[in-house]
Design a protein around this motif. Structure first.
Motif, PDB file in Angstrom:
ATOM      1  N   MET A   1      -2.377   8.329  -7.648  1.00 51.89           N
ATOM      2  CA  MET A   1      -3.545   7.966  -8.379  1.00 51.89           C
ATOM      3  C   MET A   1      -3.181   7.767 -10.063  1.00 51.89           C
ATOM      4  SD  MET A   1      -7.561   9.850  -8.000  1.00 51.89           S
ATOM      5  CE  MET A   1      -6.711  11.249  -8.432  1.00 51.89           C
ATOM      6  N   CYS A   2      -3.721   6.849 -10.519  1.00 49.74           N
ATOM      7  CA  CYS A   2      -3.255   6.804 -11.753  1.00 49.74           C
ATOM      8  C   CYS A   2      -4.700   6.639 -12.912  1.00 49.74           C
ATOM      9  CB  CYS A   2      -2.693   5.136 -12.002  1.00 49.74           C
ATOM     10  SG  CYS A   2      -3.976   3.945 -11.867  1.00 49.74           S
ATOM     11  N   GLY A   3      -4.637   5.996 -13.973  1.00 50.31           N
ATOM     12  CA  GLY A   3      -5.501   6.220 -14.922  1.00 50.31           C
ATOM     13  C   GLY A   3      -5.819   4.956 -15.606  1.00 50.31           C
ATOM     14  N   GLY A  70      -5.748   0.211 -21.185  1.00 45.32           N
ATOM     15  CA  GLY A  70      -4.353   0.904 -21.090  1.00 45.32           C
ATOM     16  C   GLY A  70      -4.476   1.475 -19.548  1.00 45.32           C
ATOM     17  N   HIS A  71      -2.943   1.706 -19.206  1.00 45.89           N
ATOM     18  CA  HIS A  71      -2.972   1.904 -17.518  1.00 45.89           C
ATOM     19  C   HIS A  71      -1.701   3.124 -17.662  1.00 45.89           C
ATOM     20  CE1 HIS A  71      -1.765   1.114 -13.459  1.00 45.89           C
ATOM     21  NE2 HIS A  71      -3.298   1.058 -13.492  1.00 45.89           N
ATOM     22  N   THR A  72      -1.974   4.012 -16.905  1.00 47.19           N
ATOM     23  CA  THR A  72      -0.886   4.699 -16.415  1.00 47.19           C
ATOM     24  C   THR A  72      -0.847   4.545 -14.834  1.00 47.19           C
ATOM     25  OG1 THR A  72      -2.238   6.526 -15.850  1.00 47.19           O
ATOM     26  CG2 THR A  72      -0.713   6.632 -17.792  1.00 47.19           C
ATOM     27  N   ARG A  73       0.377   3.909 -14.173  1.00 49.24           N
ATOM     28  CA  ARG A  73       0.357   3.497 -12.991  1.00 49.24           C
ATOM     29  C   ARG A  73       1.129   4.503 -11.927  1.00 49.24           C
ATOM     30  NH1 ARG A  73       4.723  -0.392 -10.259  1.00 49.24           N
ATOM     31  NH2 ARG A  73       3.347  -1.134  -8.385  1.00 49.24           N
ATOM     32  N   TRP A  74       0.558   4.702 -10.842  1.00 50.84           N
ATOM     33  CA  TRP A  74       1.096   5.113  -9.641  1.00 50.84           C
ATOM     34  C   TRP A  74       1.585   4.206  -8.519  1.00 50.84           C
ATOM     35  CZ3 TRP A  74       4.137   9.536  -9.448  1.00 50.84           C
ATOM     36  CH2 TRP A  74       4.299  10.024  -7.948  1.00 50.84           C
ATOM     37  N   ALA A  75       2.650   3.692  -8.500  1.00 53.09           N
ATOM     38  CA  ALA A  75       2.957   2.453  -7.595  1.00 53.09           C
ATOM     39  C   ALA A  75       2.502   2.577  -6.126  1.00 53.09           C
ATOM     40  CB  ALA A  75       4.211   2.248  -7.691  1.00 53.09           C
ATOM     41  N   THR A  76       1.662   1.559  -5.751  1.00 53.30           N
ATOM     42  CA  THR A  76       1.384   1.700  -4.258  1.00 53.30           C
ATOM     43  C   THR A  76       1.837   0.410  -3.605  1.00 53.30           C
ATOM     44  OG1 THR A  76      -0.676   0.355  -4.542  1.00 53.30           O
ATOM     45  CG2 THR A  76      -0.874   2.787  -4.473  1.00 53.30           C
ATOM     46  N   HIS A  77       1.993  -0.836  -4.450  1.00 53.43           N
ATOM     47  CA  HIS A  77       2.713  -1.957  -4.115  1.00 53.43           C
ATOM     48  C   HIS A  77       3.790  -2.488  -5.278  1.00 53.43           C
ATOM     49  CE1 HIS A  77      -1.043  -1.472  -1.513  1.00 53.43           C
ATOM     50  NE2 HIS A  77      -0.309  -2.443  -0.659  1.00 53.43           N
ATOM     51  N   GLY A  78       4.965  -2.469  -4.722  1.00 60.44           N
ATOM     52  CA  GLY A  78       5.897  -2.807  -5.814  1.00 60.44           C
ATOM     53  C   GLY A  78       6.445  -1.930  -6.356  1.00 60.44           C
ATOM     54  N   ALA A  85       4.422  -2.878 -14.161  1.00 56.64           N
ATOM     55  CA  ALA A  85       3.290  -2.261 -14.997  1.00 56.64           C
ATOM     56  C   ALA A  85       2.123  -2.832 -15.241  1.00 56.64           C
ATOM     57  CB  ALA A  85       3.912  -1.307 -16.236  1.00 56.64           C
ATOM     58  N   HIS A  86       1.093  -2.099 -15.514  1.00 57.19           N
ATOM     59  CA  HIS A  86      -0.157  -2.872 -16.026  1.00 57.19           C
ATOM     60  C   HIS A  86      -0.088  -2.800 -17.317  1.00 57.19           C
ATOM     61  CE1 HIS A  86      -2.418  -1.983 -11.964  1.00 57.19           C
ATOM     62  NE2 HIS A  86      -1.060  -1.766 -11.752  1.00 57.19           N
ATOM     63  N   PRO A  87      -1.037  -3.516 -18.192  1.00 52.23           N
ATOM     64  CA  PRO A  87      -1.878  -4.531 -17.733  1.00 52.23           C
ATOM     65  C   PRO A  87      -1.184  -5.909 -17.238  1.00 52.23           C
ATOM     66  CG  PRO A  87      -2.447  -3.779 -19.911  1.00 52.23           C
ATOM     67  CD  PRO A  87      -1.062  -3.337 -19.563  1.00 52.23           C
ATOM     68  N   VAL A  98      -6.496  -3.952 -15.924  1.00 47.85           N
ATOM     69  CA  VAL A  98      -5.907  -2.989 -15.411  1.00 47.85           C
ATOM     70  C   VAL A  98      -6.579  -2.256 -14.270  1.00 47.85           C
ATOM     71  CG1 VAL A  98      -4.882  -1.936 -17.674  1.00 47.85           C
ATOM     72  CG2 VAL A  98      -7.047  -1.528 -17.214  1.00 47.85           C
ATOM     73  N   HIS A  99      -5.881  -1.989 -13.367  1.00 46.29           N
ATOM     74  CA  HIS A  99      -6.426  -1.486 -12.053  1.00 46.29           C
ATOM     75  C   HIS A  99      -6.100  -0.162 -11.382  1.00 46.29           C
ATOM     76  CE1 HIS A  99      -5.945  -2.366  -7.260  1.00 46.29           C
ATOM     77  NE2 HIS A  99      -7.296  -1.977  -7.503  1.00 46.29           N
ATOM     78  N   ASN A 100      -7.094   0.417 -10.772  1.00 43.52           N
ATOM     79  CA  ASN A 100      -6.734   1.856 -10.483  1.00 43.52           C
ATOM     80  C   ASN A 100      -7.067   1.488  -8.859  1.00 43.52           C
ATOM     81  OD1 ASN A 100      -8.104   5.195 -10.902  1.00 43.52           O
ATOM     82  ND2 ASN A 100      -6.329   4.198  -9.537  1.00 43.52           N
ATOM     83  N   GLY A 101      -6.252   1.743  -7.891  1.00 41.99           N
ATOM     84  CA  GLY A 101      -6.609   1.671  -6.520  1.00 41.99           C
ATOM     85  C   GLY A 101      -5.909   0.722  -5.759  1.00 41.99           C
ATOM     86  N   VAL A 102      -6.009   0.369  -4.557  1.00 37.13           N
ATOM     87  CA  VAL A 102      -5.422  -0.625  -3.777  1.00 37.13           C
ATOM     88  C   VAL A 102      -6.177  -1.798  -3.116  1.00 37.13           C
ATOM     89  CG1 VAL A 102      -4.428  -0.592  -1.504  1.00 37.13           C
ATOM     90  CG2 VAL A 102      -4.092   1.387  -2.867  1.00 37.13           C
ATOM     91  N   ILE A 103      -5.675  -2.949  -3.347  1.00 34.04           N
ATOM     92  CA  ILE A 103      -6.190  -4.197  -2.751  1.00 34.04           C
ATOM     93  C   ILE A 103      -5.853  -4.508  -1.502  1.00 34.04           C
ATOM     94  CG2 ILE A 103      -6.884  -6.505  -3.310  1.00 34.04           C
ATOM     95  CD1 ILE A 103      -8.265  -4.580  -5.273  1.00 34.04           C
ATOM     96  N   GLU A 123       5.025  -7.981  -8.613  1.00 35.76           N
ATOM     97  CA  GLU A 123       5.019  -7.746  -6.712  1.00 35.76           C
ATOM     98  C   GLU A 123       3.725  -6.700  -6.449  1.00 35.76           C
ATOM     99  OE1 GLU A 123       9.821  -6.523  -6.874  1.00 35.76           O
ATOM    100  OE2 GLU A 123       8.238  -4.880  -6.886  1.00 35.76           O
ATOM    101  N   THR A 124       2.796  -6.467  -7.445  1.00 40.78           N
ATOM    102  CA  THR A 124       1.704  -5.576  -7.241  1.00 40.78           C
ATOM    103  C   THR A 124       0.735  -6.405  -6.479  1.00 40.78           C
ATOM    104  OG1 THR A 124       0.453  -6.241  -9.237  1.00 40.78           O
ATOM    105  CG2 THR A 124       2.037  -4.461  -9.456  1.00 40.78           C
ATOM    106  N   ASP A 125      -0.317  -5.431  -5.921  1.00 42.40           N
ATOM    107  CA  ASP A 125      -1.470  -6.117  -5.179  1.00 42.40           C
ATOM    108  C   ASP A 125      -2.516  -6.292  -6.379  1.00 42.40           C
ATOM    109  OD1 ASP A 125      -1.488  -3.252  -6.063  1.00 42.40           O
ATOM    110  OD2 ASP A 125      -3.146  -2.651  -4.851  1.00 42.40           O
ATOM    111  N   SER A 126      -2.380  -5.578  -7.582  1.00 48.08           N
ATOM    112  CA  SER A 126      -3.601  -5.840  -8.461  1.00 48.08           C
ATOM    113  C   SER A 126      -3.417  -7.302  -9.121  1.00 48.08           C
ATOM    114  CB  SER A 126      -3.079  -4.618  -9.721  1.00 48.08           C
ATOM    115  OG  SER A 126      -2.950  -3.422  -9.009  1.00 48.08           O
ATOM    116  N   GLU A 127      -2.445  -7.576  -9.199  1.00 43.89           N
ATOM    117  CA  GLU A 127      -2.282  -8.983  -9.916  1.00 43.89           C
ATOM    118  C   GLU A 127      -3.113 -10.133  -9.412  1.00 43.89           C
ATOM    119  OE1 GLU A 127       1.694 -10.774 -10.612  1.00 43.89           O
ATOM    120  OE2 GLU A 127       0.954 -12.211 -11.585  1.00 43.89           O
TER     121      GLU A 127
END
Ligand code: GLU
Length: 214
Positions: A1-3, A70-78, A85-87, A98-103, A123-127
């Protein structure tokens, strides 16, 4: 979980964003980043590692812009990396998200967007979120583009989105991931995925329940 965090107001966004990111580090992190808009420029900084790495990198930089996310990331994809890193930003580097969660359906969305000519840099799902917004952001407002994009997402999200075309706006949305808005005495707004990022800045907090999208 990130912020995630956003500030839109009358003062410099930098200290609110960095302070909020530090307070949310306990949620887990492997990288962090911010984007700040000022009158003339977009300042995007993101890197792997602790928030302190970002704080140190920005320490001597004069960033006076009154709006940023802003974002702190906890990688799920990539993997954890500067690039992931986000943004994240669209092909023209005009929209930031910036995205928190999983797509969950990010692979199918990404394939369709690539066929349409979108170029991905992480490589992220968020992009996929920011490229989808880009595809809907034609002769309309940022919030309308975000509204049109949301039904395509499967999974969980709290997002904060900004655009250089509408620099006085942060558009936020959530599904299953927390997000709350704080209003400060001078009329500035802070938005964050964790109340700890808002406490001390405001006591006026708004939480909302997700409406079901058609
Ligand atoms: N799924 C996204 C990623 O891997 C966001 C992870 C998070 O919530 O920190 O970048």
């Amino acid at each position: 979980m990130c912020g995630i965090i956003g500030y839109l107001g009358t003062k410099s966004a930098k200290s609110y964003l960095l302070d909020g990111l530090k307070r949310m580090e306990y949620r887990g992190y492997d990288s962090s980043g911010i984007v700040i808009f000022d009158q003339q420029h977009v300042h995007l900084y993101k890197q792997e590692g602790k928030v302190q790495v970002l704080v140190d990198a920005l320490d001597k930089m004069v960033l006076e812009g009154p709006m940023g996310i802003g974002h702190t990331r906890w990688a799920t994809h990539g993997k954890p990396s500067d690039q992931n890193a986000h943004p994240h930003t669209d092909c023209k580097r005009q929209i930031f998200c910036v995205h928190n969660g999983v797509i969950e359906n990010h692979l199918a969305l990404r394939r369709d967007l690539e066929v349409q000519g979108h170029h991905f840099t992480s490589e992220t799902d968020s992009e996929v979120i920011v490229h989808l917004i880009e595809s809907f952001y034609q002769n309309t407002s940022l919030e309308c583009a975000v509204r049109k994009m949301l039904p395509l997402l499967q999974g969980s999200y709290a997002i904060a989105v900004t655009s250089t075309h509408e620099p006085n706006k942060i558009v936020v949305a959530r599904k299953e991931s927390p997000l709350m808005i704080g209003m400060m005495e001078d009329g500035s707004h802070l938005v964050a995925s964790d109340v700890c990022a808002l406490l001390g800045h405001t006591k006026k907090l708004f939480f909302w329940k997700m409406k079901k999208w058609p």
